[in-house]
Scaffold this motif. Sequence first.
Motif, short mmCIF file in Angstrom:
data_model
loop_
_atom_site.label_atom_id
_atom_site.label_comp_id
_atom_site.label_asym_id
_atom_site.label_seq_id
_atom_site.Cartn_x
_atom_site.Cartn_y
_atom_site.Cartn_z
N UNK A 84 0.81 -1.21 0.00
CA UNK A 84 0.00 0.00 0.00
C UNK A 84 0.85 1.27 0.00
N UNK A 85 2.02 1.19 0.63
CA UNK A 85 2.86 2.37 0.77
C UNK A 85 4.12 2.34 -0.09
N UNK A 86 4.24 1.34 -0.98
CA UNK A 86 5.44 1.17 -1.80
C UNK A 86 5.06 1.02 -3.26
N UNK A 87 5.53 1.93 -4.10
CA UNK A 87 5.19 1.92 -5.51
C UNK A 87 6.46 2.00 -6.35
N UNK A 88 6.65 1.04 -7.24
CA UNK A 88 7.78 1.05 -8.16
C UNK A 88 7.36 1.75 -9.45
N UNK A 89 8.17 2.72 -9.88
CA UNK A 89 7.91 3.46 -11.11
C UNK A 89 9.09 3.24 -12.06
N UNK A 90 8.94 2.42 -13.09
CA UNK A 90 10.04 2.23 -14.04
C UNK A 90 10.40 3.55 -14.72
N UNK A 91 11.70 3.87 -14.71
CA UNK A 91 12.18 5.12 -15.29
C UNK A 91 13.41 4.85 -16.15
N UNK A 92 13.23 4.17 -17.27
CA UNK A 92 14.39 3.85 -18.12
C UNK A 92 15.07 5.11 -18.64
#
Length: 297
Positions: free
Chosen positions: A193-201
């Motif tokens: 709920x408090x952890x979000x991965x955002x791919x940023x190549x």
Amino acid sequence: MASPAKRLQSNVAGDFFVDSTCIDCGTCRWVAPQSFDSGGDQSRVYRQPTSEAETQRALAALVACPTASIGTDAGKYDVGAAIRRMPELIEDGVHYCGFASPDSFGAASYLIVREAGNVLVDSPRFAAPLVNAIKKLGGIRTMFLTHQDDVADHEKFAREFGCERVMHRQDVNRTTQAVETQLDGTDEVRLADDLLVIPTPGHTAGSACLLYKDKFLFTGDHLAWSKRLGHVYAFKDANWFEWGETVKSTAKLRPYRFEWLLPGHGWPWHGTAEEAAQQLEKCLEWMGHGGRADGWP
């Protein structure tokens, strides 16, 4: 600790110094900016600490240095106390680990202490004092690796704590092929709920940021704050995949709210969410003009 015989001539006279083994990772310059700056191709002490607070920051830089290139009179200062202060609390359970590794060119690593299980963001040096301190804080449940450059001693930490490692598949190689959870694609992935991965190549093909509590954005080598430019920027001259993708993935961060930007390399940044949005726009404007190969911030 550093050798007085190898003391760089660029240091000012006094107790603290940098020796010739410095690899110019820049860690000391953001950990203790009152005392350390760039002396060209290596860091130096440009000003000796003049207060207890400045002394503690200089000692923190000494502990963090990946190559033990910072020296002082060990009998005069309690280096042991500085070691015991790591990991160092930043805010809301987020800690700076110190003990940077030469294998990641001195990259910063962070420990998130949370009830649902602690998260280690990138790998510091596997140093016994740090390992024991992390155990006292509850260990590690998850290790998030932002990209292929800052994995350092991830295998040792995984064995010691039995933690699940998370990394984007595009950056998995021979040294990380055992990573338990390998993400794919460019869509965000919620780990909790408090952890979000955002791919940023961009910096690398599999570079990814981690957003914690909509407050802390861990950026790896994607973005940092530049002291010289006065705003958030990206390392154009250290872009191993595609600069155009870096620009696109930076624009992709616009919808997200954060107050802290915590990079692997370079200066952290802290402000309000509104100021963070402004910083991001300044960065994108700078990128739109082609960026500039500024080296370390």
